[in-house]
Enzyme design. Structure first.
Site, mmCIF file in Angstrom:
data_model
loop_
_atom_site.group_PDB
_atom_site.id
_atom_site.type_symbol
_atom_site.label_atom_id
_atom_site.label_comp_id
_atom_site.label_asym_id
_atom_site.label_seq_id
_atom_site.Cartn_x
_atom_site.Cartn_y
_atom_site.Cartn_z
ATOM 1 N N GLU A 189 -2.656 6.518 8.004
ATOM 2 C CA GLU A 189 -3.509 7.521 7.050
ATOM 3 C C GLU A 189 -4.426 8.360 8.403
ATOM 4 O O GLU A 189 -4.749 7.897 9.212
ATOM 5 C CB GLU A 189 -4.491 6.537 6.203
ATOM 6 C CG GLU A 189 -3.704 6.242 5.119
ATOM 7 C CD GLU A 189 -4.617 5.395 4.099
ATOM 8 O OE1 GLU A 189 -5.942 5.364 4.448
ATOM 9 O OE2 GLU A 189 -3.981 4.902 3.058
ATOM 10 N N LYS A 237 0.780 -1.348 -0.066
ATOM 11 C CA LYS A 237 -0.159 -0.056 0.078
ATOM 12 C C LYS A 237 0.819 1.174 -0.102
ATOM 13 O O LYS A 237 0.517 2.172 -0.426
ATOM 14 C CB LYS A 237 -0.795 -0.030 1.277
ATOM 15 C CG LYS A 237 -2.000 -1.151 1.174
ATOM 16 C CD LYS A 237 -2.989 -0.721 2.354
ATOM 17 C CE LYS A 237 -3.481 -2.126 2.788
ATOM 18 N NZ LYS A 237 -4.913 -2.791 2.031
ATOM 19 N N ARG A 243 -6.835 -8.285 -8.898
ATOM 20 C CA ARG A 243 -7.422 -9.616 -9.086
ATOM 21 C C ARG A 243 -8.785 -9.250 -9.143
ATOM 22 O O ARG A 243 -9.372 -8.313 -9.226
ATOM 23 C CB ARG A 243 -7.169 -10.463 -7.769
ATOM 24 C CG ARG A 243 -7.771 -9.556 -6.482
ATOM 25 C CD ARG A 243 -7.469 -10.378 -5.472
ATOM 26 N NE ARG A 243 -7.766 -9.649 -4.241
ATOM 27 C CZ ARG A 243 -8.607 -9.074 -3.745
ATOM 28 N NH1 ARG A 243 -9.981 -9.373 -4.099
ATOM 29 N NH2 ARG A 243 -8.651 -8.580 -2.454
ATOM 30 N N HIS A 271 -13.946 -3.409 9.022
ATOM 31 C CA HIS A 271 -13.212 -3.013 7.715
ATOM 32 C C HIS A 271 -13.382 -4.252 6.729
ATOM 33 O O HIS A 271 -12.448 -4.399 5.989
ATOM 34 C CB HIS A 271 -11.799 -2.906 8.086
ATOM 35 C CG HIS A 271 -11.505 -1.437 8.794
ATOM 36 N ND1 HIS A 271 -12.142 -0.371 9.016
ATOM 37 C CD2 HIS A 271 -10.923 -1.902 10.043
ATOM 38 C CE1 HIS A 271 -11.933 0.217 9.792
ATOM 39 N NE2 HIS A 271 -11.012 -0.362 10.609
#
Ligand code: ADP
Ligand code: ADP
Ligand code: MG
Length: 666
Positions: free
Chosen positions: A200, A116, A292, A235
């Site tokens: 973040e 990420k 994917r 999440h």
């Protein structure tokens, strides 16, 4: 086009890929672990190869064994599904080195998006808007802490290699940062083998909106619009839909073009998903790209009329994308619900067991069920406990919602706990129905979604009682048929009793409450008294576990599935569970799972959080157990003293194993 492909996956996605391959005249090879020898994907494929033991790292994750299986069967290409090796660039490379096509993006694109942090660096260069935060290489805890302070709380710590909602920690204030970082890194190492993290800014009340992209080897790249996956727990996505409610045409185009730019920046080929986090005002930021096919791809298929697996196969075979951007359009609205073996009321604790009954709603152009299991199959602790994906389509969102409500009501599962009732409440809750979406919806609506347990409705109790009586009659008839004297009064189950009044009590346990049904046998019916009120009942056993039941002047059709003393009653679109209580076999209440200090499922002890001899308050975390890829914290059931731990960190434990010796303060 290929003539034979291997599917390096299991469960619903393996079955889903096989379906398209078969339609295209391509032969399929399944792979399986010892735990999956009889699995649906193995039954559906043209041939199947055993990889090894149940644990994924000894079977589905072993690239060499899969390559070996391709060679043995002559498979020309591998579809990786999602999860397992689907985002593993070494696997993609190893296939290429063996002359086998990977049905997915080039290894370089997987690598670029695999972390990420690295992905955010690249996307920044391609002018894709980024979630504010820190994604640098320096991982010194103090520096990370300072960066978090600077970003401003709340922040989210994310494992750079994370996925499936794992390896993320929300931090509300600076003082909590060090513990959250340690716990995040621990989960990241055990799940992804890499504890690099990024930080973040935590966006409040965000929506998760993702764009499906597709690129071919000839330089074409399109977007197939968006999916809204805001309804999440921990999440992880629970409900997904397409298109996103309230999406203006102009923003759809902007997000679509940003996603295409992201894909082009890494030389993408095949199916991919660019995930954005969007604020309520529509501002959107890049989160990550999943390289994917996504779990929730069917909602896109339903609104575009395209088969994305077919697109994947065509692109992998070197063909151009079937359609150009301007030929793609959205028709109607689709919703997907993930049906899981789990207990929503116990923190979504995964459940395992046999699917004694599994009767999904009938499929049609409006209803699609993607599943990897059939009635009689088992949900094991080795893999993700998803039972199926239920997808519905209609012209409008309201129409799709109505279809979903009906389909969930028709979904019958017995033998293990599922989230179907929870999903039914979710689609009925005003916030979801009114499309007031954000990732905190489940938390925000928890009073509606997790109501206090209601007593089982009277009708269900009556049906359960009639069910017991009919089963007894049925069993008596069978016994009479097989015994020498079919007319013996000993086989009669019409309530005739020598020297006994023909009244009896049938008892059930509804949760912790004991409920008695008094049954009096009359000439052609039963008089059943529950809670002081009497109902005249008749019944007839239909095929299998279905019954026709008359209660006073009403007629009902119901199913009662019995597994040991458990009774699952399916009546008018809802399911209730009772335990048949036999006074002769009543066991006392001190069952081993009650104390909360036993393993709720097989797993691995990852950390001991207290010292032997330590005095603790009720609720103090004592130990962390990792089971089914999630961390479960075992807490003190009361104030008391930790006498000893029964296992060391790193040890495997069995279901029900005692974990801690604990002494209550009083
Ligand atoms: P995202 O990557 O955005 O979370 P998905 O929902 O498609 O999107 O799931 C991510 C991956 O994590 C999938 O490969 C899926 O197999 C895996 N996954 C999802 N939920 C779980 C779970 N509860 N346990 C283990 N793996 C999971
Ligand atoms: P994964 O790889 O596990 O799918 P993601 O980065 O896609 O991880 O994030 C998963 C979910 O976590 C998102 O769908 C969203 O609900 C939440 N999330 C991620 N980043 C943020 C953020 N910066 N602010 C608020 N929520 C976030
Ligand atoms: Mg994600």
């Amino acid at each position: 086009m290929f003539t034979k492909i291997l599917i390096a996956n299991r469960g619903e996605i393996a079955c889903r890929v096989i379906k398209t391959a078969r339609r295209m005249g391509i032969r399929t090879v399944a792979v399986y672990s010892e735990a999956d020898a009889n699995a649906r994907h193995v039954r559906l494929a043209d041939e199947a190869v055993l990889l090894g033991p149940a644990a994924a790292r000894e079977s589905y994750l072993v690239a060499d064994k899969i390559i070996e299986a391709c060679k043995r069967t002559g498979a020309q290409a591998v579809h990786p599904g999602y999860g397992f090796l689907s985002e593993n660039e070494e696997f993609a490379e190893a296939l290429a080195a063996n002359g086998i096509t990977f049905i997915g993006p080039p290894a370089s694109a997987i690598r670029a998006m695999g972390s990420k942090s690295e992905a955010k660096k690249l996307m920044g260069k391609a002018a894709v808007p980024l979630t504010p935060g820190y994604h640098g290489d320096d991982q010194t805890p103090d520096l990370l802490h300072k960066e978090a302070d600077q970003i401003g709380y709340p922040v989210l710590i994310k494992a750079a290699a994370g996925g499936g909602g794992k390896g993320m920690r929300l931090v509300e204030k600076s003082a909590d940062f060090p513990d959250a970082l340690a716990s995040c890194k621990r989960e990241a190492i055990s799940s992804f083998g890499n504890d690099h993290v990024l930080i973040e800014k935590y966006i409040t009340k965000p929506r998760h909106i993702e764009i499906q992209v597709f690129a071919d080897t000839l330089g074409n790249c399109v977007y197939l619009f968006e999916r809204d996956c805001s309804v999440q727990r921990r999440h992880q996505k629970v409900l997904e839909e397409a298109p996103a409610p309230g999406m203006p045409e102009e923003r759809r185009r902007q997000m679509g073009e940003a996603a295409v730019a992201a894909a082009k920046a890494v030389g993408y080929v095949g199916a991919g998903t660019v995930e954005f986090i969007a604020m309520q005002d529509g501002t959107f930021y890049f989160m990550e790209m999943n390289t994917r096919l996504q779990v929730e791809h069917p909602v896109t298929e339903m609104i575009t009329g395209q088969d994305l697996v077919e697109w994947q196969l065509r692109v992998a075979a070197g063909q151009p994308l079937p359609l150009k951007q301007e030929q793609l359009e959205i028709r109607g609205h689709a919703l997907e619900a993930r049906i899981y073996a789990e207990d929503a009321n116990k923190g979504f604790l995964p459940a395992t067991g046999q699917l004694i009954r599994l009767a999904p709603p009938a499929e049609s152009i409006n209803v699609r069920v993607d599943t990897g299991v059939e009635e009689g199959d088992e949900i094991t602790p080795f893999y993700d406990p998803m039972i199926a994906k239920l997808i519905v389509w209609d012209e409008t969102r309201d129409g799709a919602l109505a279809r979903m409500r009906q389909a969930l009501a028709d979904y019958q599962v017995a033998g293990l706990t599922t989230n179907i009732d929870f999903l039914s409440r979710l689609v009925a809750c005003p916030a979801f129905a009114g499309a007031d979406l954000d990732t905190g919806l489940i938390e925000r609506q928890k009073d509606f979604l997790f109501p206090a347990a209601q007593p089982v409705p009277r009708d269900a109790l009556l049906v359960a009682t009639v069910g017991e009586l009919l089963w007894e009659q049925h069993a008596a008839k069978l016994a009479a048929k097989t015994s020498g004297d079919p007319h013996s009064p000993w086989h009669a189950r019409d309530g005739w009793r020598m020297n006994l009044s023909s009244a009896r009590t049938i008892s059930f346990k509804d949760g912790e409450t004991l409920v008695d049904a008094q049954v009096r046998y009359r000439r052609d019916h039963w008089a059943i008294t529950v809670a002081g009120e009497t109902t005249l009942a008749r019944g007839k056993k239909l095929e299998g576990d279905r019954f026709a039941v008359e209660l006073d002047d009403r007629r009902l059709i119901a199913s009662v599935v019995a597994v040991d003393d458990r009774r699952s009653i399916f009546l008018q679109g809802s399911t209730v569970t009772l335990l048949r209580d036999d006074p002769l076999h009543r066991v006392d209440a001190g069952d081993s799972h009650g104390g909360g200090l036993t393993a709720p499922m097989p797993g691995k002890v990852v950390a001991l959080l207290a010292q032997p001899g330590q005095a603790v308050e009720k609720g103090t975390p004592l130990l962390i157990l990792e089971a089914m890829k999630m961390e479960h914290t075992i807490t003190a059931p009361a104030a008391g003293v930790v006498k000893a731990f029964c296992y060391a960190a790193g040890e495997q434990v069995a279901d029900g194993a005692a974990l801690v010796e604990f002494e209550n303060a009083d």
